[in-house]
Write a protein that holds these residues in place. Structure first.
Motif, PDB file in Angstrom:
ATOM      1  N   SER A  55      40.178  37.463  66.362  1.00 17.56           N
ATOM      2  CA  SER A  55      41.254  38.380  65.967  1.00 17.56           C
ATOM      3  C   SER A  55      41.463  38.448  64.462  1.00 17.56           C
ATOM      4  O   SER A  55      42.230  39.288  63.983  1.00 17.56           O
ATOM      5  CB  SER A  55      42.583  37.958  66.621  1.00 17.56           C
ATOM      6  N   GLU A  56      40.818  37.556  63.720  1.00 21.56           N
ATOM      7  CA  GLU A  56      41.027  37.535  62.267  1.00 21.56           C
ATOM      8  C   GLU A  56      39.699  37.300  61.557  1.00 21.56           C
ATOM      9  O   GLU A  56      38.736  36.826  62.176  1.00 21.56           O
ATOM     10  CB  GLU A  56      42.036  36.431  61.907  1.00 21.56           C
ATOM     11  N   ASP A  57      39.656  37.633  60.272  1.00 25.24           N
ATOM     12  CA  ASP A  57      38.459  37.342  59.489  1.00 25.24           C
ATOM     13  C   ASP A  57      38.219  35.837  59.514  1.00 25.24           C
ATOM     14  O   ASP A  57      39.138  35.057  59.258  1.00 25.24           O
ATOM     15  CB  ASP A  57      38.645  37.801  58.035  1.00 25.24           C
ATOM     16  N   THR A  58      36.999  35.423  59.854  1.00 20.18           N
ATOM     17  CA  THR A  58      36.714  33.994  59.980  1.00 20.18           C
ATOM     18  C   THR A  58      35.435  33.652  59.232  1.00 20.18           C
ATOM     19  O   THR A  58      34.370  34.221  59.481  1.00 20.18           O
ATOM     20  CB  THR A  58      36.571  33.606  61.468  1.00 20.18           C
TER      21      THR A  58
ATOM     22  N   PRO B 168      34.236  39.617  60.107  1.00 24.77           N
ATOM     23  CA  PRO B 168      35.492  40.368  60.106  1.00 24.77           C
ATOM     24  C   PRO B 168      36.145  40.292  61.486  1.00 24.77           C
ATOM     25  O   PRO B 168      35.482  39.989  62.476  1.00 24.77           O
ATOM     26  CB  PRO B 168      35.043  41.796  59.790  1.00 24.77           C
ATOM     27  N   ALA B 169      37.443  40.562  61.529  1.00 24.06           N
ATOM     28  CA  ALA B 169      38.142  40.596  62.811  1.00 24.06           C
ATOM     29  C   ALA B 169      37.427  41.571  63.743  1.00 24.06           C
ATOM     30  O   ALA B 169      36.980  42.641  63.337  1.00 24.06           O
ATOM     31  CB  ALA B 169      39.584  41.034  62.592  1.00 24.06           C
TER      32      ALA B 169
ATOM     33  N   ARG C  24      40.082  33.778  71.119  1.00 26.58           N
ATOM     34  CA  ARG C  24      40.827  34.986  70.752  1.00 26.58           C
ATOM     35  C   ARG C  24      41.325  34.898  69.317  1.00 26.58           C
ATOM     36  O   ARG C  24      41.271  35.864  68.565  1.00 26.58           O
ATOM     37  CB  ARG C  24      42.015  35.200  71.700  1.00 26.58           C
ATOM     38  N   LYS C  25      41.786  33.712  68.923  1.00 25.45           N
ATOM     39  CA  LYS C  25      42.291  33.532  67.556  1.00 25.45           C
ATOM     40  C   LYS C  25      41.196  33.849  66.530  1.00 25.45           C
ATOM     41  O   LYS C  25      41.413  34.610  65.587  1.00 25.45           O
ATOM     42  CB  LYS C  25      42.771  32.090  67.405  1.00 25.45           C
ATOM     43  N   HIS C  26      40.000  33.274  66.709  1.00 27.47           N
ATOM     44  CA  HIS C  26      38.945  33.470  65.702  1.00 27.47           C
ATOM     45  C   HIS C  26      38.391  34.890  65.714  1.00 27.47           C
ATOM     46  O   HIS C  26      37.955  35.398  64.680  1.00 27.47           O
ATOM     47  CB  HIS C  26      37.820  32.463  65.914  1.00 27.47           C
TER      48      HIS C  26
ATOM     49  N   THR D 165      35.292  25.938  62.008  1.00 28.17           N
ATOM     50  CA  THR D 165      36.268  26.187  63.081  1.00 28.17           C
ATOM     51  C   THR D 165      36.359  24.980  64.011  1.00 28.17           C
ATOM     52  O   THR D 165      36.441  25.112  65.226  1.00 28.17           O
ATOM     53  CB  THR D 165      35.966  27.469  63.886  1.00 28.17           C
TER      54      THR D 165
ATOM     55  N   TRP E 275      33.618  31.441  70.453  1.00 32.95           N
ATOM     56  CA  TRP E 275      33.819  32.701  69.730  1.00 32.95           C
ATOM     57  C   TRP E 275      32.592  33.198  68.965  1.00 32.95           C
ATOM     58  O   TRP E 275      32.569  34.336  68.500  1.00 32.95           O
ATOM     59  CB  TRP E 275      34.997  32.551  68.760  1.00 32.95           C
TER      60      TRP E 275
ATOM     61  N   THR F 127      31.118  35.516  56.494  1.00 29.01           N
ATOM     62  CA  THR F 127      32.479  35.771  56.956  1.00 29.01           C
ATOM     63  C   THR F 127      32.439  36.871  57.999  1.00 29.01           C
ATOM     64  O   THR F 127      31.949  37.976  57.735  1.00 29.01           O
ATOM     65  CB  THR F 127      33.394  36.197  55.792  1.00 29.01           C
TER      66      THR F 127
END
Lengths: 108, 210
Positions: free
Chosen positions: B35-38, B48-49, B31-33, B115, B6, B46
């Motif tokens: 799709s959201e702020d990570t 953003p999605a 896709r998970k990471h 992650t 990702w 950080t």
């Protein structure tokens, strides 16, 4: 062993194979994350002007090296398949290099 | 288009490549990471999605095979290594193996503990790569020059050597600054510490995980 594999950098060969307009061998940018501070910001800034090298490997597989992670490119009648997608700020360089690397609706 | 994991330096072009007509395939954690702020502590950043067009439309968990341009591509998820979202891509007929960031050719790797990454996971993935390549395989690293089997072997050996040295020093109770000062990677630092990671930054990542 590397010598026998020798994935060669060939401007002429790749131009014939994929119609690329630019394929000059260049140095990989150094120090993308070497500085303290805003590592990600620095990487984005450097990628915007990074030189990208095209290297033909074997059969219909090539690789783009230089701005962010290495990108593998598989060419053929189904269109182009990429493995990975560079740093977003490298877009101008990438587009210039990879017209042949983008999916083309006319193919197939 | 396929994402090996990702991180931004591998997915930054997702949105505009998708706009050009490509569909995106990746492991489900990519896709998970995206799709959201990570947050990635190692980069103090950080993310953003990602916009909708940059999100992989097809994901898988363990393995995936597809046939494109007369080529069979086999995709395989690694156990958590550099991140928890990593896959390898093998172009079977061309015997060309894209490792993503589980192999860096003569550069210290970044390891994303935020992650799911760890030094031991990174070594485990390096071992997995060695089981996949032969003397004839062309190996594409995530970063650095394209190589052959000897190169991921060297990468594994360097990681193991430095990991063991750092672990021994940490076990003696030495704090990170002393371990960095001991230069556990002295033999490699000049060549391996230039691209993404300084030697001291890499030692800090190893220290965190042993």
């Amino acid at each position: 062993m590397i010598t026998t594999l020798s994935p060669e950098v060939s401007r002429r060969q790749f131009l014939v194979a994929g119609g690329l307009t630019v394929a000059a061998a260049c140095l990989v940018p150094r120090g993308l994350f070497a500085q303290a501070g805003d590592l990600v910001g620095n990487a984005l800034k450097e990628a915007a002007t990074a030189k990208v090298t095209v290297q033909t490997l074997r059969r219909n597989v090539s690789v783009l090296l230089g701005a962010g992670g290495n990108i593998a490119v598989l060419t053929g009648p189904d269109g182009k398949l990429l493995v990975d997608a560079e740093i977003v700020s490298a877009r101008p360089t990438f587009l210039q290099l990879s017209r042949a690397s983008m999916p083309t609706p006319s193919s197939n | 288009m396929i994402n090996t994991h990702w991180h931004f330096d591998h997915t930054g072009g997702n949105e505009w490549i998708h706009e050009a007509g490509a569909s995106i395939l990746a492991q489900e954690n990519t896709r998970k990471h995206l799709s959201e702020d990570t947050r990635v502590e190692g980069w103090k950043h950080t993310f953003p999605a990602a916009p909708a067009g940059a999100i992989p439309s097809t994901v898988f968990k363990d393995d995936y095979t597809l046939h494109v341009n007369g080529t069979t591509l086999t995709l395989k998820h690694y156990l958590p290594a550099h991140t928890d979202s990593h896959i390898s891509v093998h172009f079977t007929e061309a015997d060309t193996f894209h490792t993503g960031d589980t192999f860096w050719n003569r550069d210290y790797p970044f390891i994303d503990y935020s992650t799911g990454g760890s030094i031991d996971g990174q070594i485990r993935a390096a071992e997995a790569n060695l089981a996949k390549v032969t003397e004839k395989t062309i190996v594409i690293p995530g970063h650095g020059a394209v190589g052959g089997k000897a190169d991921p072997i060297l990468f594994r050996d360097v990681l193991v050597e430095i990991r063991d040295k750092v672990a021994a020093l940490k076990k003696q109770g030495k704090p990170l600054p002393e371990v960095v000062a001991a230069k556990p990677g002295a033999r490699y630092d000049a060549e391996w510490g230039n691209l993404f990671m300084t030697p001291s930054a890499f030692i800090a990542l190893v220290y965190e995980g042993v």
